[in-house]
Design an enzyme around this catalytic site. Structure first.
Site, short mmCIF file in Angstrom:
data_model
loop_
_atom_site.label_atom_id
_atom_site.label_comp_id
_atom_site.label_asym_id
_atom_site.label_seq_id
_atom_site.Cartn_x
_atom_site.Cartn_y
_atom_site.Cartn_z
CB ALA A 85 22.94 -54.50 -28.94
CB THR A 136 16.47 -60.10 -29.97
OG1 THR A 136 15.29 -60.09 -30.56
CG2 THR A 136 17.50 -60.61 -31.01
CG ASP A 137 11.16 -62.40 -30.50
OD1 ASP A 137 12.00 -61.28 -31.12
OD2 ASP A 137 9.77 -62.13 -30.39
CD GLU A 138 14.21 -58.94 -34.59
OE1 GLU A 138 13.51 -57.71 -34.26
OE2 GLU A 138 14.75 -59.02 -35.88
CE1 TYR A 162 19.66 -56.18 -32.79
CE2 TYR A 162 17.79 -57.20 -33.53
CZ TYR A 162 18.23 -56.84 -32.48
OH TYR A 162 17.88 -56.85 -31.21
CB SER A 165 24.97 -59.17 -35.33
OG SER A 165 23.82 -58.09 -34.77
CG LEU A 202 5.14 -50.05 -35.47
CD1 LEU A 202 5.25 -49.60 -37.05
CD2 LEU A 202 4.44 -51.41 -35.43
N GLY A 299 13.29 -59.20 -46.49
CA GLY A 299 13.62 -60.32 -45.44
C GLY A 299 12.75 -60.32 -44.38
#
Ligand code: NAD
Ligand code: DAU
Length: 360
Positions: A85, A136-138, A162, A165, A202, A299
């Site tokens: 990805a 993902t948790d997003e 992201y 998608s 990060l 965002g």
């Protein structure tokens, strides 16, 4: 002997997963790693397993139907683990198209080719074949209330290109389960950290900058919360789901380890100070004064927090690595692998960094 087709195995989580699986199963499994090697894919992550007879690397794009088909035709694939990805939120804000192409259309190709290879004339599938889509948790959006958590039943509410998608790809996988009874799982995991993570994210970015005495960019007020999980614990969860999960189900994976970004940065600085020898010239660069608040991410989701109750109850998965231990192991790894850092930050990294951070 089971054969795993791992996509995106040269990236951060994929390479850690491959290491984990060979450590656990040694010669009892075979792994084919299909990766196109974008900026985030790095074969150095897998140097130590390159020579194994039960490991094969195939340089190919998951969007390339013919190339993927060839892998299925030439091998008896039992399991697909789809990591491949585009994974960085900031890049998706700059350039959404490639996220839709890889994450949505690429996943569709993987689903179609696995279905084609595994489906029998009566519409059932070859015994034991499984497709695990790594998500993902997003996709669940952002939590404002401190007592809320993401469950498998939480409605999807993605905010970045992201996460939109990834949500789309999850829906495609679900549609294949619902429509074709395709034997798939989805795992939704929180923020991973550990060795081999590209320093656009990060934790490695802060370690890299601190060692060089460069600014530590904190988006917004630094109080956004992420739920950090040591990458090996994610690999363990994926192994448990593919080898014991209920077909068609989705499983949340998370560390119950919520931290504000600013806390993470202080912990990294403390850990660097603890691990670096006084005689190490890099130590004098490490300073809280480098912390710099910069313009927020567009965002920017405020808080993620996973409830991993289902995977714990059904499969007995639990995170093993406490954050205090995991972050020490991670910082130590980056300190001992400066060559790796230099390798991945040569080339286009500086251009990316300047574009994203100069004047921010
Ligand atoms: P990464 O960016 O480090 O690695 C992605 C890998 O995929 C790279 O090796 C890259 O070369 C490869 N790739 C990209 N496009 C490809 C294509 N078209 N064909 C073949 N290979 C391609 O990503 P990561 O952080 O290791 O994440 C892996 C997966 O896990 C992603 O699906 C991501 O959404 C998901 N995830 C990541 C996290 C996290 O914290 N990093 C958390 C939850 C879920
Ligand atoms: O939650 C899982 C997701 O975690 C994965 O699906 C993504 O692939 C992965 O990249 C990660 O997304 P985040 O956006 O949470 O991770 P990132 O490391 O980019 O940022 C973590 C937090 O730190 C986020 O709130 C933004 C902030 N940040 C990030 C960078 C790169 C900063 O404050 N400064 C920075 O320079």
């Amino acid at each position: 002997m089971k054969t795993y087709l791992v996509t995106g195995g040269a990236g951060f989580i994929g390479s850690n997963f491959i290491h984990y699986m060979f450590k656990k199963y040694d010669n009892d499994i075979r792994i084919i790693n299909l990766d196109v090697l974008t900026y985030a894919g790095n074969l150095e992550n897998l140097e130590d397993i390159e020579g194994r007879e039960n490991y094969t690397f195939v340089k190919a794009d998951i969007r390339d139907k013919e190339a993927v088909r060839k892998v299925f035709e030439n091998n008896e694939i039992d399991y697909v683990v789809n990591f491949a990805a585009e994974s960085h939120v900031d890049r998706s804000i700059e350039n959404p198209e490639i996220f839709v192409e890889t994450n949505v259309l690429g996943t569709l190709v993987m689903l179609n080719e696995a279905k084609r290879a595994w489906e029998k004339e009566d519409g059932s599938y070859k015994e034991g074949c499984r497709f695990l889509h790594v998500s993902t948790d997003e996709v669940y959006g952002s939590l404002n209330n401190l007592t809320d958590y993401f469950y498998e039943t939480t409605p999807y509410d993605p905010h970045s290109p992201y996460s939109a998608s990834k949500a789309s790809s999850d829906f495609l996988v679900k549609s294949y389960v619902d429509t074709y009874k395709f034997p798939a799982f989805i795992t939704n995991c929180s923020n991973n950290y550990g060795p081999y993570q590209f320093p656009e994210k990060l934790i490695p970015l802060i370690i890299n900058n601190a060692l060089k005495g460069e600014k530590l960019p904190v988006y917004g007020d630094g109080k956004n919360v992420r739920d950090w999980l040591y990458v090996e614990d994610h690999a363990k969860g994926i192994d448990m789901v593919i080898n014991g999960g209920r077909i068609g189900e989705k499983y949340n994976i998370g560390g119950h380890n919520e931290k504000q970004n600013i806390e993470i940065i202080h912990i990294i600085l403390d850990t660097l100070n603890e691990l670096l020898d006084d005689s190490d010239p890099r130590k004098k660069n490490v300073s809280e004064e480098l912390i710099t608040f910069v313009t927020d991410r567009k965002g920017h989701d405020r808080r993620y927090a996973i409830a991993p109750d289902k995977i714990k109850a059904e499969l007995g998965w639990e995170p093993e690595t406490m954050f205090s231990e995991g972050i020490k192991k991670t910082v130590k790894w980056y300190l001992e692998n400066e060559k790796w850092f230099k390798g991945v930050t040569s080339g286009d990294y500086q251009k990316y960094y300047d574009k994203m951070y100069t004047g921010r």
